[in-house]
Design an enzyme around this catalytic site. Structure first.
Site, short mmCIF file in Angstrom:
data_model
loop_
_atom_site.label_atom_id
_atom_site.label_comp_id
_atom_site.label_asym_id
_atom_site.label_seq_id
_atom_site.Cartn_x
_atom_site.Cartn_y
_atom_site.Cartn_z
CE LYS A 86 -37.54 -25.64 -67.16
NZ LYS A 86 -36.59 -24.89 -66.32
CE1 TYR A 209 -38.72 -29.90 -67.88
CE2 TYR A 209 -36.82 -30.99 -66.90
CZ TYR A 209 -37.45 -29.85 -67.33
OH TYR A 209 -36.81 -28.63 -67.25
#
Length: 354
Positions: A86, A209
């Site tokens: 992230k 993701y």
């Protein structure tokens, strides 16, 4: 409860560079020796493949801004980067979209709630709040360059590889295991879509993701990646600029306030470094202008942070003088006496009784 296990370690201070190689190597070895037999914590199992990790694995690495690398233990064992990705994808998004756009779309405030909270989205009118929780990370991934999910994924993998200074790859077994258990992330993406907070198809973005979190790295990779942020976006090993200095600065700011989820305040209070953890047992802790630490050990505390890694970062922050908030009087300055301080507080001359 946050436990750093460093009550007996003196807080050193350092406003210049890191100490010499011998000192760094000695303190890394001391941290590894100090914590290697700690057996608290449990290996993550909500992603089934993660439960197969050896709980005895423990590696530490430090990369300096001159490119020098110091590693020991299981620092070259590969594991999935998980949520640590992230931080670096956010830096790539800031570089591609700019400071203001990313701020307005994602946000930078700590939710104070768990990393996969749906309630935080609803309480904040659909705002992801920050890029270190899952909602913000999914929305951030969607901001990377690319017209299709495949092109966005290429931007992610290329960018992460440039941070590491080598070609990274996806652990396909981890990816499949996560894909089979990521229903909550799909729900989060759908919720973001309902608030018009997500660019692109929500399920395609969640798939990108998920792949992002399954990229394989080592503790040494994390140290190089963190040192790239510490050096204003330039990889200290390859010498190549990965992101702008502004993007690196923005990322470190968000890591300091939100990188360790609802325990970010405790981490900053005890350790004093921007950092990010992942549930596979990795931690990256960054010292702006000096370098970065990479740690790996699978057993986690209740917040999903490696216990050995957390304690090693606390120890090295103290012993190496890395804490950003630790300071000492300038050796060239004057020591002000208590009497002088009292006079500054009350400059009225004293009068003797008649």
């Amino acid at each position: 409860m946050f436990e750093a296990h460093v009550q007996d370690v003196a807080q050193e201070t350092s406003t210049g560079g890191l100490p010499g190689d011998a000192r760094i190597d000695a303190l890394l070895a001391a941290a590894h020796e100090r914590y290697r037999d700690h057996d608290e914590g449990v290996v993550a199992d909500y992603i089934p493949i993660l439960s197969t990790a050896n709980p005895a694995w423990f590696g530490l690495s430090l990369t300096e801004l001159n490119g020098s690398m110091h590693s020991l233990g299981d620092s070259e064992i590969e594991f999935s980067i998980q949520s640590i990705s992230k931080a670096f994808v956010f830096a790539l998004a800031c570089d591609a979209r700019g400071h203001r756009d990313v701020h307005d779309r994602i946000g930078v405030n700590n939710t104070g709630l768990p990393f996969n909270s749906v309630v935080a989205i609803e309480l904040n009118d659909g705002s992801p709040m920050n890029p270190m929780v899952n909602a913000g990370a999914i929305a951030t991934t969607a901001l990377l360059p690319g017209q299709t999910a495949a092109e966005i994924w290429e931007s992610v993998l290329t960018g992460l590889s440039r941070f590491a200074g080598r070609q990274l790859d996806v652990d396909e077994e981890v990816y499949r295991s996560e894909s089979a258990t990521n229903q909550r992330n799909r729900a989060i993406a759908r919720l973001l879509e309902s608030y018009d907070r997500l660019e692109g198809d929500p399920l395609e973005i969640v798939d990108v993701y998920t792949r992002q979190c399954a990229v394989s790295v080592t503790a040494s990779d994390l140290a190089v990646m963190g040192a790239t942020l510490a050096s204003g976006g330039v990889n200290p090993v390859t010498g190549l600029r990965v992101v702008s200095a502004e993007a690196a600065r923005d990322t470190l700011t968000v890591l300091a306030s939100c990188g360790m989820y609802e325990r970010s305040g405790e981490w900053l209070f005890e350790i004093g470094l921007p950092a990010k953890s992942g549930v596979s047992g990795g931690i990256v802790a960054i010292v702006p202008g000096k370098g970065a630490l990479g740690a790996f050990s699978p057993p986690l505390d209740t917040a999903g942070t490696s216990i050995r890694g957390q304690r090693s970062c606390a120890y090295l922050s103290r012993a190496l003088g890395l804490n950003l908030f630790a300071s000492a009087p300038n050796s060239a300055g004057k020591v002000v006496s208590d009497r002088a301080l009292r006079h500054q507080a009350d400059p009225t001359p004293s009068r003797k009784a008649a």
